[in-house]
Scaffold this active site. Sequence first.
Site, PDB file in Angstrom:
ATOM      1  N   ASP A 164       0.822  -1.209   0.000  1.00  0.00           N
ATOM      2  CA  ASP A 164       0.000   0.000   0.000  1.00  0.00           C
ATOM      3  C   ASP A 164       0.857   1.261   0.000  1.00  0.00           C
ATOM      4  OD1 ASP A 164       1.093  -0.138   2.498  1.00  0.00           O
ATOM      5  OD2 ASP A 164      -0.808  -0.171   3.593  1.00  0.00           O
ATOM      6  N   GLU A 171       1.615   3.876   7.764  1.00  0.00           N
ATOM      7  CA  GLU A 171       0.520   3.483   6.878  1.00  0.00           C
ATOM      8  C   GLU A 171       0.002   4.694   6.096  1.00  0.00           C
ATOM      9  OE1 GLU A 171       0.194   0.491   6.376  1.00  0.00           O
ATOM     10  OE2 GLU A 171      -0.601  -0.708   8.017  1.00  0.00           O
TER      11      GLU A 171
END
Length: 260
Positions: free
Chosen positions: A136, A143
């Site tokens: 991702d 993140e």
Amino acid sequence: MEVILVETGQEGALLAAHLIARQVRLRPDSVLGLATGATPIPIYAELVRMHREEGLSFRRVSTFNLDEYVGLASDHPASYRRYMQEHLFGRVDLAPERTHVPDGLAQDIPACCARYEEQIRMAGGVDLQLLGLGQDGHIGFNEPSSSLASRTRLKTLTPHTVAANRPGFPPGEAVPRHVLTMGIGTIMEARRCLLVAFGARKASAVARMVEGPLTAMVPASILQMHPCATILVDEAAGRRLRMRRYYLDVYRRKPDWQKE
Ligand code: GLP
């Protein structure tokens, strides 16, 4: 941003190990930022080989790992301290007291993170930061949506990363949702960043990191702002780069002294 395309992951791993070894030979007291995951394993294996067969010494080197799972003791089979011990620390002449991994069992997490930042500063800052790439686009455990100026801190993993990292855990054991990770701001202070990404499952993240807009939704895209970032990818991971021919051409035309 320098993009180096090699044919295979194995070739990439050897080149990455060569760049790290070169840093250590040039400055024996280098501060290395280290990464975990499957990608760096052959890189560490090659560094161990160079240590054993070519006399590469880490005696004066200091290391700082990017991240660790909260709640895992250093000897837990999935802890990153244990990973580092097995793949590098325990196999070369690094001084144990100069190896640093965030403490997953810290009681006072903010204090532990502040101390980690301080230790990096006291060591003189990271000379070369090795990075992997999450599917991702995460670096360390930053993140998507992480602050691009973040420092070492607690983060919560996305379900996607939990699933991607599950194979590292004993069957039936839950993957911790919380982690400690160097921040993106911390990573960006390294004097050189070397990101490695191999395999087709990284192709989309690689393209978004290198050629997409700079965005917190792709944390690795911040490397577009780094004055000395090398992105080392194999054919499969680089296949969605629109300018891949150009990157190949740039690398081919480089004088040898600049390839380092
Ligand atoms: C984890 C680590 C990252 C690493 C990523 C990719 O999330 N925290 O630092 O880059 O995994 O791992 P792999 O190399 O196994 O694909």
